[in-house]
Design an enzyme around this catalytic site. Structure first.
Site, short mmCIF file in Angstrom:
data_model
loop_
_atom_site.label_atom_id
_atom_site.label_comp_id
_atom_site.label_asym_id
_atom_site.label_seq_id
_atom_site.Cartn_x
_atom_site.Cartn_y
_atom_site.Cartn_z
N GLY A 28 -5.35 -18.60 7.92
CA GLY A 28 -6.57 -19.28 7.49
C GLY A 28 -7.13 -20.22 8.55
O GLY A 28 -8.17 -20.86 8.36
N GLY A 71 -2.18 -10.02 10.36
CA GLY A 71 -2.97 -9.88 9.14
C GLY A 71 -4.02 -8.82 9.33
O GLY A 71 -5.01 -9.04 10.04
N HIS A 72 -3.81 -7.64 8.77
CA HIS A 72 -4.77 -6.55 8.92
C HIS A 72 -5.64 -6.48 7.67
O HIS A 72 -5.15 -6.19 6.58
CB HIS A 72 -4.04 -5.22 9.16
CG HIS A 72 -3.42 -5.14 10.53
ND1 HIS A 72 -2.75 -4.04 10.99
CD2 HIS A 72 -3.39 -6.04 11.53
CE1 HIS A 72 -2.33 -4.27 12.23
NE2 HIS A 72 -2.70 -5.48 12.57
N LYS A 121 -8.22 -4.14 13.65
CA LYS A 121 -7.40 -2.92 13.69
C LYS A 121 -7.19 -2.32 12.30
O LYS A 121 -7.18 -1.11 12.13
CB LYS A 121 -6.05 -3.24 14.35
CG LYS A 121 -6.17 -3.66 15.81
CD LYS A 121 -4.83 -4.02 16.41
CE LYS A 121 -4.29 -5.33 15.90
NZ LYS A 121 -5.07 -6.52 16.26
N GLN A 177 -1.35 -7.87 16.43
CA GLN A 177 -1.79 -8.84 17.45
C GLN A 177 -2.67 -8.16 18.49
O GLN A 177 -3.37 -7.23 18.17
CB GLN A 177 -0.58 -9.56 18.10
CG GLN A 177 0.13 -10.54 17.20
CD GLN A 177 1.16 -9.92 16.30
OE1 GLN A 177 1.93 -9.06 16.70
NE2 GLN A 177 1.19 -10.34 15.06
N ASP A 222 -6.79 -10.02 16.14
CA ASP A 222 -7.89 -10.16 15.17
C ASP A 222 -9.09 -9.30 15.51
O ASP A 222 -10.23 -9.63 15.17
CB ASP A 222 -8.33 -11.63 15.06
CG ASP A 222 -7.18 -12.57 14.81
OD1 ASP A 222 -6.43 -12.33 13.84
OD2 ASP A 222 -7.00 -13.54 15.58
N ASN A 242 3.28 -12.19 10.97
CA ASN A 242 2.31 -12.99 11.73
C ASN A 242 1.02 -12.21 11.93
O ASN A 242 0.01 -12.76 12.38
CB ASN A 242 2.88 -13.41 13.10
CG ASN A 242 3.40 -12.24 13.92
OD1 ASN A 242 3.74 -11.18 13.40
ND2 ASN A 242 3.49 -12.42 15.22
#
Length: 429
Positions: free
Chosen positions: A302, A42-43, A18, A224, A15, A40
């Protein structure tokens, strides 16, 4: 003349931001390639007032002249992939024109997600904090040499292979107290498989090496963070892939001597989602303010992110194992709410030893952070567009980090939009 491939990865627990940086740097590159992880990740990218979240598709997809490759180190969920593409369609992005998928990319099956949920539930209070996207079970099947890959969907025997693996999964699930309706999700899965067949499914390692030989500039995009690496992270509270520079080699088929710059991204503070150790975690009002100001909620799940001050022993460790050549600091604007900033410079171990090493025992032992306090800038900085205009306190903070980490900080991000980005020290690549 053959170019070397640059690598961009996170140095903390994920997080770090990136996606924004890949999008920002993308005009400098001809190819952007994802080398590990799956949905898994989320960019998040924000520009023109619109926020986009990518999970499996490389972050260079918003630039029409850039080739995007999903590498063999990735685990791909066809259902989520289809939804991602459809979400991009409404912005008139022709995804098929410049997206390629390695045939050696592993497939996430519906039963992988069922297994993920069953395994996590069985852990009780010792849950790892899985995103429940089927990542771990898919990598398990890969290592067990029984997984299915993207190239398999082109085979006439794909359905037979699928049924054989699903049979094994259902046998495992029979030992868990779990309910599911496989038929309902299988229909969506096979629909997504047909959709995936309409894309360029390629020999990824040949494609990326031919691009290097042709002089193309390539950026490998990690997912990640390094502290979640299966080998070097805070095991077992980690992801199931190699999130470090070495993972870019095995996840794309590029030799180690073809690695160029290694861009390490970190937040001006620290966050973590899910379980596991977090020495600098804040449980007070400062932590709550940090979470609110930074909008620290997972792009994929979320879930609220745990927040704390920056951790230099952990950063030094990930800089070392990745061979980082340049640092990019994200979300400096979030710290504008504090009058003083704390930096963890060392750990105090249970035996009283003070160390700046990221220890094996970090999972099992209570580690106390040793802090140095620095003056904050305590003014809004999100509209500043050049380094010299930054508050002196922020410049001092950056200088202190550079002195400690021995690597230059060449980008400072002051907000989520691609325009809220300050470059230093000339050309990046």
């Amino acid at each position: 003349m053959q170019n070397k491939m640059d690598v961009l990865l996170g140095l903390q627990w994920g997080d770090e931001g990136k996606g924004k940086i890949v999008d920002f740097l993308a005009p400098k590159y001809n190819v952007v390639a994802r080398f590990q992880g799956g949905p898994n990740a989320g960019h998040t990218l924000e520009f023109d007032g619109i926020k986009h979240v990518l999970h499996q598709i490389p972050s260079g997809i918003f630039r029409n002249d850039i080739i995007n490759i999903i590498g063999n180190g990735v685990v791909l969920d066809p259902v989520i992939f289809k939804k991602e593409v459809e979400a991009l369609d409404k912005y008139n992005i022709d995804v098929r024109a410049n997206l390629f998928v390695s045939k050696k990319t592993q497939l996430i099956l519906p039963t992988h997600r069922l297994l993920d949920a069953a395994y996590e539930e069985a852990k009780g209070k010792k849950k790892i904090g899985s995103t429940l996207k089927g990542i771990g079970p898919t990598y398990q099947d890969k290592v067990a040499r029984q997984g299915l890959r993207v190239g398999d969907i082109l085979s006439e025997s794909f359905k037979k292979k699928y049924n054989k693996l699903v049979e094994k999964h259902l046998e495992i699930l029979s030992h868990y107290n779990t309910e599911y309706n496989l038929e309902a999700v299988e229909s969506e899965f096979f629909n997504a498989i047909e959709f995936l067949k309409t894309f360029d499914l390629i020999e990824g390692e040949y494609k990326i090496n031919s691009e290097l030989s042709a002089g193309s500039k390539i950026l490998a995009e990690g997912a990640q963070g390094s502290l979640l690496d299966i080998d070097f992270g805070s095991y077992p509270y980690v992801t199931s892939s190699n999130t470090t520079t070495s993972g870019a080699c095995s996840g794309l088929g590029v030799a180690p001597n073809n690695i160029g710059e290694v861009y390490g991204i970190f937040k001006a503070y620290c966050t973590r989602v899910g379980g596991g150790p977090f020495p600098t975690e804040l449980f007070d009002e400062d932590g709550a303010r940090m979470q609110k100001e930074g909008n620290e909620f997972g792009a994929t799940t979320g879930r609220p992110r745990r927040c704390g001050w920056i951790d230099l022993p952990a950063l030094k460790y990930t800089i070392m194992i990745n061979g980082v050549t340049q640092l990019f600091m994200m979300k400096a604007d979030v710290l504008s709410i504090f009058k003083t900033i704390k930096v963890c410079t060392h750990y105090k171990l249970p035996d009283g030893t003070v160390s700046d090493i990221f220890p094996y025992e970090i999972v099992d032992q209570e580690i106390e952070p040793v802090y140095k306090e620095l003056p904050g800038w305590n003014i809004a900085i999100d509209k500043i567009d050049e380094f010299d205009a930054l508050p002196e306190e922020l410049k001092s903070y950056i200088q202190f980090l550079e002195n400690e980490l021995k690597v230059p900080i060449n980008i400072i991000s002051l907000g989520p939009d691609r325009t809220q980005t300050i470059m230093r020290n000339g050309v990046l690549a």
